[in-house]
Structure formats: C-alpha cells, structure tokens
Design an enzyme around this catalytic site. Sequence first.
Site, PDB file in Angstrom:
ATOM      1  N   GLY C 218       0.836  -1.195   0.000  1.00 12.72           N
ATOM      2  CA  GLY C 218       0.000   0.000   0.000  1.00 12.72           C
ATOM      3  C   GLY C 218       0.864   1.235   0.000  1.00 12.72           C
ATOM      4  O   GLY C 218       2.097   1.147   0.098  1.00 12.72           O
ATOM      5  N   GLY C 220       2.168   5.230   1.093  1.00 16.84           N
ATOM      6  CA  GLY C 220       2.331   6.136   2.235  1.00 16.84           C
ATOM      7  C   GLY C 220       3.223   5.630   3.339  1.00 16.84           C
ATOM      8  O   GLY C 220       3.944   4.646   3.210  1.00 16.84           O
ATOM      9  N   LEU C 247       4.120  -2.258   2.449  1.00 18.03           N
ATOM     10  CA  LEU C 247       3.617  -1.511   3.602  1.00 18.03           C
ATOM     11  C   LEU C 247       3.259  -2.497   4.728  1.00 18.03           C
ATOM     12  O   LEU C 247       3.499  -2.222   5.914  1.00 18.03           O
ATOM     13  CB  LEU C 247       2.385  -0.683   3.197  1.00 18.03           C
ATOM     14  CG  LEU C 247       1.731   0.150   4.302  1.00 18.03           C
ATOM     15  CD1 LEU C 247       2.673   1.234   4.807  1.00 18.03           C
ATOM     16  CD2 LEU C 247       0.427   0.775   3.818  1.00 18.03           C
ATOM     17  N   GLY C 290       9.726   3.889  -0.001  1.00 19.32           N
ATOM     18  CA  GLY C 290      10.248   5.173   0.437  1.00 19.32           C
ATOM     19  C   GLY C 290      10.622   5.116   1.905  1.00 19.32           C
ATOM     20  O   GLY C 290      11.167   6.060   2.467  1.00 19.32           O
ATOM     21  N   ASP C 333       5.604 -10.776  -6.126  1.00 16.70           N
ATOM     22  CA  ASP C 333       4.735 -11.109  -7.260  1.00 16.70           C
ATOM     23  C   ASP C 333       5.203 -10.460  -8.557  1.00 16.70           C
ATOM     24  O   ASP C 333       4.598 -10.690  -9.605  1.00 16.70           O
ATOM     25  CB  ASP C 333       3.306 -10.648  -6.959  1.00 16.70           C
ATOM     26  CG  ASP C 333       3.241  -9.166  -6.606  1.00 16.70           C
ATOM     27  OD1 ASP C 333       3.919  -8.749  -5.643  1.00 16.70           O
ATOM     28  OD2 ASP C 333       2.538  -8.412  -7.295  1.00 16.70           O
TER      29      ASP C 333
END
Lengths: 176, 852, 360
Positions: C218, C220, C247, C290, C333
Amino acid sequence: MQKEVVDSMALKRALTRITYEIIEQNKGIRNVVLVGIKTRGVYIAQRIAERLQQLEDAEIPVGELDITAFRDDQPLDAALAPTDYQLAFSVAGKRVILVDDVLFTGRTIRAALDALMGGGRPQSISLAVLVDRGHRELPIRADFIGKNIPTARQERIKVSMTEVDGHDGIEIINDN
Amino acid sequence: MNNQALQKVLIIGAGHNDIGREGQHDAAVTQIGSAIRKLGIAVIFVDNNPFSVAAENNFADKVYLEPLTVGSLSKIIADEQPDGLIPSLGGIQRVNLIQGLIRNNVLKNNHVRLLQWDADMIDLIINPALMSNRLKALGQPVIASQVVASQAEADQVISHVGFPVIVKSVAPRIEASRQLCEDEDDLAQALEMGFKVSATKQCIVEQSIVGYKEIEFVGLRDCKGTALLIAGMENFDPVGIHSADSIVFAPTQTITDQEYQQFRQATLKIMRAMRIVGPCHVQFALDPVTQKYYVIKVTPYFDRAMALAARATGYPLAAISASLMVGVSLAEVKLPSNYRKQTALIEPVLDHIVCRIPVWPFNVLKKVSHQLDTVMESTGAVLGIGRSTEEALLKGMRATDESRYHVIANQPQQYSEGELIQRLIHPQAGQMLVLLEALNRGYQIDELAELTKIDAFYFYKLSHIIEIEKALRDHPFDVHALGRAKYFGFTDEDAADAWQTTPDKVSHFALENEIHPTFKEIEPTAGEFTEQTNTYYSTYEYDNESQPLTGKKALVIGSGANRIGTNHGNDYLVSQLLFYLKKADYQPILVNANPNSVAMTPQLAAKRYVEPKQVSDILNVLAIEKPSVIFTTYHDYHLGRKLIDLGFHVIQIDNSLPKEQIKTNDQPAVEVISDGNDVAIFGISEVIAGNNLRTGVHGSVAVFPIQDKAENQAIEALQAEIKQRVLSYGTPGVYTVRLTIVDATLRLATVEPMSLAKMALISKASGSSVTRLLLHVKLGEPLEKVMYDYPDLTKLNKIFVQANTFPYNQLQIFGDEITGEPGHATGTVIAHGATLREALAALNAGNESTDF
Amino acid sequence: MADRYLILEDGSAYLGEGFGSPAVSTGEIVFNTSMTGYQEIITNQIYHNQIIAFTQPTIGSYGINHDSYESILPTVKGVVVRDVASISTNRQRRWSLDQYLKQQNIPGISHIDTRHLAKNLRASGPMKASIVDVADAHAFDQLGATVLTNQQVAAVATPKPFPNPGTGLNVVVVDFGLKHGILRELSKRACNVTVLPYTATTEEIINLDPDGVVLSTGPGKPQDLPDSVLTMIQNIQNRIPLFAIGLGHELFAMANGAQIMKLSPEHHGANHPIREVITNQIIYASQGQGFAVDPDTIDRNKLITTFVDLIDGTIQGLRYRDFPAFSVQFFPDGAPGPTDALDIFDEFVESMQQARGPIW
C-alpha cells in the site's frame, strides 16, 4: 514409472522452512545438535546446520548415524556392533534433532533412537524428515516435516541430493 | 569443481575474422586476459590472427602464434601445463577444437580443468539435437522437428504442429533448399521433391516460426549459482532473417513485462540447469499472437549479442566475466574504482536506446544476392545510441556510412508497386529505404506490419521520422523545426539539405538559437548510481555530462563499420594508436560506433564517444574536447581533409590495402620507416602465389623476412637510392619499396605506404609494434630515438607467412567475381616456421577448408 | 501537442510536451528505473498521489493491456517520460497510454531530460512537483502551498470486504492498497481469498477461519495508520500463519517493536541484488519503497532478518522467531519485475499446509 513430486526449488524451500521451525520450537538454537541418519539424512542435517549458521551466526554440531546394524527388520551385521556409540560428541543435556530423508514405517527412527542412547541422556530428541509418506508401523511421528507425500505401500520415494546424486529433487517410483 | 587455486590458464583465440565475426572475440580476450592477469593468474594465449590486439601489448603473459589445431594445441598444453582452459572466447570453431582435446584425453592427461562449463556442454553446443532434447527436459519449448519417410508420417507431424512447416530433404544429392509450406498442396509438392533428391528417401518436417518476433537475452551466472540478466534485446526484423543481418534494439521496444520476465526466467533457468559460468546468450522466437515462445538457440560462448549487451549497457561484462571464469563469485568481483562497488550484482538498466545496424559486403561483391534470409551475410555492424527510438535509428543509419539519402525519406524511389510489395515481403539489404518509401506512398501501418512482420511500433517511429523531416523541409530556418529534428537525431547536414544551404550555416543558426548537443554517459544504472564508464553518446537535451579531459589530448577517429577488405586491420591500427598514445602520455579519445571493435576495449582509450562520423558529429565532440591532435586512418581520408580545412591539426594515416593486384607478383620489396630525414630498413618481404600453399587458393601469400644472402647484398647496394626515393616522398611514415628485376638485376619500382597487413606481419615477426614506430615518427620524433630498442630483424631465424581469407564460399560467389584481391578479404591468417616450407604447412594446418 | 512544464519544489522547471489529461496536478515525484511494465507501475496503488518519472526512455510502446492492471483505477498524479509512444499496437487493441491517461484524468509530460531529473532526485530525495501550463511564480507558490494528504491508504484500500474465490486454502488479505499481483499469485495456488478493509478487527479476521493472513502492499508512511492495525497484527501473528508485503511488512515490523525510517535514496525499480540470509542466495525483485525498517531498532529476540538489499543494506525481509509470521519489503509477485521471489508465495502456502497438519 517415476514422477518428480518435489523439484529443487521446493526441496530447498522445505529445508528452509524446517530450519525456521527448529528455531521456533526450540526458542533459539541453544544446546541444539543435529544428528543425520546415513546417507541422505546427513546431507539434510548439514544443510540445515548451514542455514542455522547463516541466520544465527553459530556453528551447530552435526553427527552421523549409521543404523544398519540397529534395524530390527535386518539381519545383524557383525562388523558394526549395536553397542558402539557413533557420534563424535556427547548428546548429554542436548536438544537432539534427528534428521532423515523419508519417514515411512518408523523402524529406522526406532533404531536411531537406540543408537543415540549410548551417548548420555539428551534433554530432548525431536525428529525432522524431508518427506513423511505415511504407513507407520510404530508410534512415531515427526516434529518437522518438509513435505507430506501420501503414497501407496508398494511405491517408493526417491530423494536426490546434489551432494550424492548431482541434483535436488524427490520422485515417486512405481515399480509396477 | 576442484577448488585448487588456478595459476595458469589457456585462452584459445578465434582466429581470422569472417562474415559475422569481426573484432568481438579479440576485444573480449584483451579485456579478459588482462583482468585475469590482474588476479595474479598467468595467461597463455594462442591465435593465428595477425591483427589480434590481444596477441601484442602484454594482454597475455605468453602468446603463441600457432595453428589452431588439436595437434598444435596439444603440444602447447604439454609444454605449458596450464591448469585451466577458458573455452568460450574463440567462437564455435574453438568449441570443436576443445571437443578434440577432450576426446584425445589431452586435458585429462595434463590435468587441465575445463573452466566455465561441464564437459557435456561441448557436445550440447556442437550437436543441436542434443541441445534440443536437453531444453525439452528442462520444460523449455523448442521447435518441433521430425524426420519422415512418407506422406502419412508428415501428416502426423502436421496434426501436431499445424501449418506452416518447413520441409528439408535429408542428405540431398543435389543442392536442395528449405521449402516453406503453407498448406497441403505445398506440402505434397515439397515432400515429393524432397524424397526424390534424398539419398535416404527422407525429409525433415519442421514447424515454421518465420514471422515471429526474435528476442535475444544475455544472462550472467557465477559458480555459486547467482545469476542476473545483462540485457534483453529485440530484433527489428522477424524470425527468418539471420539475427546478425537484422537491426537489433536494446532494450526491447515492444514486449510487455510478462513477456520480458518469461524470457528472463527462461534464460536464467537454462543457465542454472546447465551450470554455465560466465555469460550466455539465449535466442527466442515469440509468437506475437499467442505470447507462446520457443527457445531457438543457446550460446554460452562469446558472441556478437554479448558484445552488444556490454556496449549497450555499459556493464563491464568482460572484466566481470574474467573473474567468474576463474571461480570468483559475483559478490566477490573487484572492479576498478570508477565503478560502484556492487556494480557486478546490479542488473543493468538503460535510460538510452541502442540500435545495432548490420553492414553488408555488397558494395564490393555486387553480384551476390542481396536477399536477406537465414544465411548470415553481414560483415559487421554499427551502433546508434540516443534517447528515443528515432534518434537511435537515425544515428545508427548514419554510422553505417551510407549516404544519408539512403536513409532519409522524401526521396522518391523508382520501384513499381509490384516491386515494392515484393521487396516488403522478401527483404533485401538496405530495407529501411523500402519501408520509408512504402510509408511515403501512403501504405497503412497495419498493412505494412502484416506484410513485413515488423511490429507496428516501428512503423509509427518511421512515420514520425518522415513527419519531422517534412516539417524541417517546410520551415526553412525555423528554430522549432530544427530543434525538433535535432532532438530526434537529424544533423546539420540533413537540415542543410532540406533548406538548400550549407551545414556551416545551419550550425551557426543552431548555436545562435542555443540548440546545443549534450553528451550523456552510457552507464548501467540509468542514473541511480554514480558509475564512470567514460563512454558517452550525444543527444539534444538539457544536461551535458561530458566534461573535457585535461592534459594533452589526442582524438582518434575509429574504423567504424567493419566492411569487407581487410578493414579489420584498421581496427587493429586504431587500437594500437590508442595504446601507444597513452604510453606517450596523451589522453587518447576515441570516436567509434562499432560494438565489435577492439578499440572500444575500456583500457585503450581514456574516453569514448559512440558516435557516427559525419562532420557535424565529429565537430560536436571536438567542441567539447578540443584535442591538440586528431588522427584519422585511411577510411576517413576525406573527413580528415575537411577537418584540416576547418583548421584542425590532423595526422592522417593512410596505410591501407596494397595498391596493385599482387596475385602473380613474386618479386621482393623492402620494408622501411622514415622520419622525413632518415630511413631505416626492417627487411625484405616477398609476395608469392597462393598455389604455393595448396591448390584452389585465390589470393597470395606474403613472406617476411627474406634472409636470402644475394638479395640482401643487392639491396644493400640499392640503399642510397631507396633512401633518396623514400625521402622524396616527404612525410614521415612506414613504406614498402617494391623492386623489380630488369635484366637480371634488382631495380626500384614503386614506393607506397606500407599496408596494414604488412605492418601486422612485421610487428608479429619482430614481437614489437610497427604502429608504435609509425605513431612516433608521425609525432615528429627522430628515427634514432624511435628505433633505438627495435629488434634487429636480420637475426631472426624464422620465416613468417600471411594470407587473406575470403567469404566466397559463405556468400556462394562463383565465376569471375572471385579474384582473391585484398579488397575481398574478410580476415587474415599468420604462421611461421624455420623454413618457408614449414611456415606454409603451419599456415595451412587447421585451415584446410578456409577460403584463402 | 502543448508545451507544459514540470516544476519542482526546489525551484527547477523542465519544459516538455503534455499528453494524457490537460489537468494541472501536484504530487510527490519519484523516479522508477524499471525497464518494462509502465502500465503495472502506473496502476500500482503504492504510487497513489505521486508523480512517476520513468528513466526508461520510451513509454507506452504497446498501449494498455487488460491483463496488466495492478489496480482497477490508477491514482497517480502524473507520468513523466522522455518519449511517449501514443499508440496501441498490441493484439488486444485496447487503448494507447495517452488515451488511457486522458480517461483517468491523469496528466503526462514527455520530452523531459529524465536522466537529469533522476540524478537530481537521487541527490535531493523525493519532493513535491507539479505538471503545469506556465512555470511562473504563481505556479511555484501554489506548489509550495500544497499540502499532500497523509491518508493515502484510506483513499485506495477497499472500504468493503470482497471475495476472490478458490478451492484451496482459506486466506484473508488485509488491504492497504493491494497490488493485483498478490491476488493473482494466491489464485494460481488455488487459495480461497477474502479481501478485508485495512480497518478489519482481529475478530472479523478470526471469524473467517483463515488458514493464513496476508498484509498487503500500500501507499504512504506506515506511522500514519491507526494503532489498531498494529494491535490486530499482534493478535493474529501468533495464531495464524502471516505473510506481509511492502507496507504490510513495515507494519509487521512496527507491531513487533521496530521503527520505520525514511529511506534516501528510495528504491523504485527491479534491479537491486537481494540476499536471502538463510540460503545466502541472491535474487532480484521489484521494489517500491520510500521507507525502511531501522535495523538498529529490531528486537533480535523476536525478529530474524531474512532478506537484505546488498546495495545499501536495507532490511528486505523479517520473520518472527516463535511462529510462522514473515514479511518482505519487496514485491515477490513481480508485475512488473523479476519472478525470482515468486516461490515465497509457495513458502506461505506450505506454512499454511504445515500449520493445518497432514491431510491423511
């Protein structure tokens, strides 16, 4: 007729998972020793030891057992008396992990337990096998299993390892 | 593998250049040989190519200029007792040789380890049927092929593979071709014919994959099993045209990630299963409709695709392979400090596009069929590198040295409609012109893609090129039109043509309007890390990365496209110039667009520009580097003149082919060097007729040195005259003074610049480079300084002989076009012996079927 | 095509040509070095609200395929390329990249010196950027004033459970903005999957009686998610085999006491060598990260490091010591990217089988 049921990637994965499970169940690797049953059990034990070393940066002793003389379904071999203790180290107080390639009737394991007992009283003995194919004749079960492969009694399981066979894999062989 | 440390390895060279094989093997040996030496392992190198750069300049510890035969190699192995053999640097022919060495137990008896491969790899390479079975066992799809003896059996095959199929006769009694069959009628006809001409009454029915996309992947694997992809490349032309004769793009342009990963996975799987150490090239055919693929070929020995992969990515493939070959793992490879530490392990990614374009010998051999098919005909290739497909393609076309009118559209061609369609379906060399013409005539992209089996993507790009050129033509001195044209790969010359003005005026206009070329580094991480490959290409963008070198700089213009006619010798000359310029404390800078060139070897030049050789391209490089001197070689005489006219200091080295037909000339010549004030003699050479070697030889044989006492005395007497004649020539250089016999006495005939072949012959005979001497006299140094340590050739107790090799058999040339003139040669072979007879026997050994 | 500008927070402006939507848009800009798979990257929800710059110079050369989506709708803020091939040549004949981005209201900009841009971002780290028509002071003011949301997961994760039926093991996927590749690989292994929103409670998960739980990828920063997610992980991990990706991996580490740090330079590509610690083997896998787990904050009595990036030493995989719960930072994947790590899904399936015991 033979059929590959586990390829080299899956075999490596099974060894990896067994290694993690050994860490999980022993809460680490303190006092753990590996004892491989000849021939392929020894190579499996060595590979598990290498993996443990990579993860924990600690050397795990690997012993070798030749149980041909101990089997109750084989004639006694005069050359190797069942009373000889075969390991280079004592198992007293250790968490012994007995390693074999295929768990079938359970008779090999029973013999291996006999062969181990000459070396003092281990804290515990557990069993790791690459393949459990069922058809037990004794009340023995494995603690760590690479792969459960249901088989018919007359079938054979062939485990190949690079060290002796030039490649990794598991095949079911049906002689009929 | 035995883990005992290696102390000495043997490398077998590729021998003479040929169709499809230029300097790539020698380039690999120069890099790998020196890298292995740096690891403290001695390198023994065997080759019989006089233009081998690896065989000079200490790229190996010991060099044998010996025949490439099992016998000769057995003796070298017995004498040298190497403990490892590197099998992958001499092409398929050397794999055959190694099979001989294994069968004769030469490796076993001398305890020589075969490096990189298991012994059975040799058989897999030599026997495609074995390889095909092995691939099948690995679950890799291969092309179905079966021998049949009846129509019914053939029908059976068809029921499995479907049409189209290719039918070939087994052991045909006449020259029989492959028949492409689209339906039952074709098949019946082909089988009837095939059975009739077959000695065994059999045919092979093979699934046809003509028209599929051809994809080439190069992987690299170490002895621990770590494997990575170096490059994925895509042929512009479909399967059916030999990949050496096809335009190739790196990276792949039109395949999806799913397809790409499928090829990556297959390549690495094959390498792991076959336990290949070092690079491996795998070719695939991709059915563009079903996404199904076939493995066409597995090549674990050094080839053109590996050279392209290395040049395109900037990944130091040869240096890293050298370490892998001797048992170092990818994680342990040590690279020079200009590379990031983990470079060996980073899968290369590109932020530029590379296009490799083949060049053909048809400008010289005019009668050969120009049809492109499964038989390889190209003599070499060039690169175009840019930041768009258009730019890469235009720069590549320019680098082939074809006139740009052959490239650029809007030049109407004289084909009839029928002719054009035929040419679209049956492509010939220089097909780009035909494609552009078809687009100009309004053919639809889908229609063209269908006719040619070339992906529609490329037709969009070609249409764009036509569009840009049209805009340029319609808007004279328009900043936007020029900026856009340059951004996509056009030059000042192109704009000058479109605007009916001079390149000079265009150049001024461009600079006034701040349209500047910028240079970007070819490095393997797309800017993610700092890597210094010192190799650049031009484009027109915001940021320029090439900072001028400091110090005394010499720019050498490379040989470019490898054409027929001992051009390979020119690459040797350029490489040697770079090597000795560096020794003379120059910073040599190379401009060259040939991926297979030895001159591209990283340790030779301080900096490389992969650029075409049009004047504006060169001026762009000069504007950045401002070298104190420019070297051009004989191809680039006109370019050199232009640069001189523009005020640059240019040293032109125009030693080229022997000027005259030399087939029947068996008169002696004196080989000399002059600094303009003095002349020194190397010795006497002779050219003898080829039939001294064996029958059926088209060319002649050069012999050096002639130690005939009488002749030497006669020449002694002519010394003053020779000196005078050479000095009257004026410029410092190396020369051949031809003699003639008039009334039973020797007289001077002509003086000409020494040929490259002769320079190589003398260099190899003396063990000391003539190019070095040539360079220093050209730089104005006096002869006594230049020659002070040159070996005395009168003491040489060996005779060297040298002959050209020709592509007549390969290209199926017969009749009066076979002349054996040096201009037709693709390669050269050297040998030596105590007597002329022995030397000639050595020259013939292993070359019994070579087209001399 | 219209001249447009890509402007950056650091004041730089790049002139290019617009394609896709003519909208003005702002997001964090990152560069991706993948050689293939532009469609998969654009539709990967990890890039929600970001502008992606491709270093591969030609993007769009085969159009848009219907089997290459990694989410139903892309939510990137922009696509930056050197050269866009606005064509559709593939056999499926769907849309060109240009048409697709227009439909999705995403602006693209071509003719950018993406090599220079990548080097710039490498040095300074990701920053805010806009694709605009005019690069004037006003545009830079707007860019500076824009506050980017930190609610990315809420924006892209499914609000409601949905099934992805199969005949095999029962798996719950907790969705933080998942990549379709995860579902694709579970489907290949016949798993019967239920995807739950990231707000799923322990009870909701347990009630589905799963053989295993996957924490998805995901967008953020993991710290922006509510603590209830960590509680859920702590409750699940010792009861059911757990596999966390991207994430999910960062959250798994946090649930076990590790801290997450900003990674600079970030990893967006598929070419880093990654070492599997236990076998010492090196693999390649797709990365888009990130953030990274701070190695100094790992409780080694709880967690084992299983994968390490050999370029910068970042942790790429973790495993709980006492039970089968493990995680990877990279995308096993692929889609796009190498398939070297696909067998981690097999490892997960085998862990689930082992936890269930033999079938006879």
